[in-house]
Design an enzyme around this catalytic site. Structure first.
Site, PDB file in Angstrom:
ATOM      1  N   TRP A   1     -86.158 112.853  36.278  1.00 36.69           N
ATOM      2  CA  TRP A   1     -87.873 112.372  37.382  1.00 36.69           C
ATOM      3  C   TRP A   1     -88.168 111.891  36.797  1.00 36.69           C
ATOM      4  CZ3 TRP A   1     -92.290 111.910  38.048  1.00 36.69           C
ATOM      5  CH2 TRP A   1     -93.416 111.208  38.997  1.00 36.69           C
ATOM      6  N   HIS A   2     -88.519 112.131  35.385  1.00 33.33           N
ATOM      7  CA  HIS A   2     -89.308 110.867  35.036  1.00 33.33           C
ATOM      8  C   HIS A   2     -89.634 110.191  34.080  1.00 33.33           C
ATOM      9  CE1 HIS A   2     -92.129 114.809  35.459  1.00 33.33           C
ATOM     10  NE2 HIS A   2     -92.912 114.138  35.924  1.00 33.33           N
ATOM     11  N   GLY A   3     -87.573 110.310  33.597  1.00 39.61           N
ATOM     12  CA  GLY A   3     -86.904 109.097  32.960  1.00 39.61           C
ATOM     13  C   GLY A   3     -85.924 109.459  32.730  1.00 39.61           C
TER      14      GLY A   3
END
Length: 621
Positions: free
Chosen positions: A409-411
């Protein structure tokens, strides 16, 4: 010389145009001028709920336009689709029909997110698996070119809309809460649009749950004198965190090391890594503090997103304190549906097997294959021969899946997946570690340390030296605890035990951030290779020979940075009761004194402002 009408026209043009190089940030004077105007008009109809919400919806769209330009159309699409999807879902009475509508809604939201955020990542994975040469193609730019009749938009690259992960997850939260009948669907499109796009938290959270925020849409404005003081405190606190702590140490030390790690010593690389832990916390929690303060001034309450995360005594506790709105979202909408702590489902095994298989294939590394195989074999043997542990192992797979997908989700790069996986391993390992007594722990870590020492001797690699030093530190702590028990110690020194657990957790979380920071601020097309090389180079520097005589000179050269890092961590580790007292003391100040204190704080902040204001780290997510 320009005439007044020309000056006015130029001003309006700049006001209503999007400048990619200068997005509207909390740290800019222009934002506070914008907010002052917004708040002035807001006060005219603050108790007329529908008019207020409609006004703030359009204000939020304008704010997002000034941040992201034409990507505002994506936000409008998400708003319209989920508003009507919620009504459609509510109208369905049979479970089969409701499930179908839910599936369509979630797929549309996730497809939108995946298209913009993961196109490069998925294309890269597919090309490596198949040997083909697929390229990304921006369908939306192509449609725009067809409508305008020219080639003004590039179709060869897909840009990431700011904050798309946050408002997409908010929209999914709404659909899920309607499905679970926690809330009724919002009747008015402007009320719903306000929920999705509320500008203080739109681009970097916290992620607002529908069942928590939507009831606030219909409440009349209320702000007590103390709440006003608390709101001002959060705004000042957030600005200090962002500009004085985060930006200053990043520009003057951390960014330099991460850009060229081989140009700096192992000590400097290590300090940059620990400094980054403070930077990312000060940056992200600083944004959240400002968002909470601005929202509170308008009578709305956003959820707490941080609870002194570096006071955590275990990786699991850290994630209960860090980015709490995301952790709760993942728990409710991913971890529990996968089976939670009850059981592992087909989805649980499917996610982890697919990710592990792709990682082994793409890494083309014997070490990765051996590591994954050893973990799978160990867990399989324990599950077969130790029935009491079987359920625990299967349910821990859900935890691991959640952290892997949370990392993604973060990257959109493998570095974020590695970061999430390491956090997951830390959480899973700690749960098993808790079941062992101090003697078993000491024996285990002794064997691991001895094995790493042999690897350092026969196969010298910087990463083995780094791991060996860390294991030696953990071993020393366990030997002290074991010796204390052997000599009749009955009551451990709780404060020392807690401090040691906090130190170990903070160090573990800091080293996982090596992969997080290496993957940040990169073009998605080159993120994987560049991020991996940065992480590898930093480990090589930290694991190589240190010239201890240079350390005093390094500390002297970067003394201002190191002083700020120490001050930031000391404040972070202050008791919560003490922090609460000085928040209330500030909130109760007479207004004239509060103005003077705020002016002094702004003056100090101004001394740290750089020529180029730094975007918030989580804008990219």
């Amino acid at each position: 010389m320009l005439t007044f009408p020309e000056i006015a026209l130029d001003f309006l043009k700049n006001l209503f145009s999007f400048d990619k190089a200068h997005p509207l940030l909390f740290t800019q004077f222009y934002f506070w001028a914008f907010f002052a105007i917004v708040f002035a008009f807001f006060c005219l109809f603050k108790n007329k709920c529908l008019l207020r919400n409609t006004y703030l919806f359009f204000v939020s769209l304008f704010f997002y336009y000034k941040t992201s330009g034409l990507f505002t159309l994506i936000l409008i699409f998400i708003t319209l689709f989920n508003f009507f999807a919620g009504k459609w879902l509510h109208s369905r009475k049979k479970d089969g029909s409701r499930n179908m509508v839910l599936a369509i809604s979630v797929i549309v939201n996730l497809f939108t997110l995946f298209y913009f955020k993961y196109a490069y990542f998925l294309t890269d994975v597919l090309n490596n698996l198949t040997g083909l040469k697929f390229r990304v193609f921006d369908v939306f730019s192509w449609v725009g070119n067809q409508i305008t009749g020219d080639n003004r938009f590039s179709v060869d690259s897909i840009l990431l809309p700011v904050g798309i992960s946050f408002y997409t997850f908010q929209a999914i939260s709404y659909i899920m809460d309607v499905y679970r009948k926690r809330i009724s669907p919002v009747k008015n499109i402007f009320d719903f649009g306000f929920y999705v796009s509320f500008f203080p938290q739109l681009v970097a959270g916290p992620i607002v749950r529908a069942n928590e925020f939507i009831p606030q849409l219909h409440k009349k404005y209320f702000l007590s004198r103390r709440q006003f003081g608390i709101a001002v405190f959060w705004i000042m606190n957030g600005l200090v965190k962002k500009i004085v702590l985060s930006d200053y140490i990043a520009i003057n030390f951390i960014d330099r090391v991460f850009e060229q790690p081989l140009m700096f010593t192992g000590f400097e690389n290590l300090m940059a890594l620990f400094g980054y832990s403070l930077q990312v916390y000060a940056d992200f929690s600083g944004y959240t503090d400002i968002a909470i303060g601005v929202a509170m001034l308008m009578g709305f309450y956003l959820p707490k997103n941080f609870n002194s995360p570096y006071k955590a005594k275990s990786p699991a506790e850290f994630w209960n304190r860090w980015h709490m709105s995301l952790s709760r979202w993942l728990k409710d909408y991913l971890y529990i549906p996968l089976g939670g702590n009850r059981k592992a489902t087909f989805g649980s095994f499917c996610i982890i097997i697919v990710i592990a298989a792709i990682a082994v294939f793409l890494s083309n590394s014997l070490w990765v294959a051996v590591g994954v195989g050893a973990i799978a074999l160990t867990l399989g043997v324990v599950a077969i021969f130790v029935p009491k542990k079987r359920r625990k192992i299967t349910t821990e797979i859900n935890r691991m899946d959640t952290m892997l997908l949370g990392g993604l989700w973060h990257g959109a790069s493998w570095n974020f997946m590695i970061w999430g996986g390491l956090n997951g391993l830390g959480m899973v390992f700690y749960r098993f570690w808790q079941d062992w007594n101090v003697y078993v722990r000491t024996l285990f870590i002794l064997i691991v340390t001895a094995g790493l020492k042999l690897l350092c001797y026969y196969t010298p690699q910087p990463v083995f030296y780094v791991l060996c030093v860390w294991c030696l530190i953990v071993l020393c702590g366990n030997i002290i605890r074991m010796t204390y028990n052997l000599f009749g110690g009955k009551k451990p020194w709780q404060w020392l035990q807690d401090a040691w657990a906090i130190f170990q957790t903070f160090t573990f979380i800091t080293f996982t951030r090596l992969f997080f920071r290496s993957g940040s601020n990169l073009d998605p097309a080159e993120a994987n290779e560049t991020a991996w090389n940065t992480a590898k180079n930093m480990v090589n520097q930290m694991g190589s020979h240190w010239d201890l005589n240079r350390i005093p000179d390094i500390i002297t050269h970067y003394r201002n940075v190191f002083i700020l890092i120490v001050i930031g961590l000391v404040i972070h580790w202050l008791p919560e009761n003490f922090k609460r007292r000085y928040r209330i003391w500030f909130a109760k100040m007479p207004i004239p004194l509060m103005i003077v204190v705020c002016a002094l704080i702004v003056f100090v902040i101004y001394q740290f402002i750089t020529a180029d204001l730094q975007s918030f780290i989580y804008f990219q997510f």
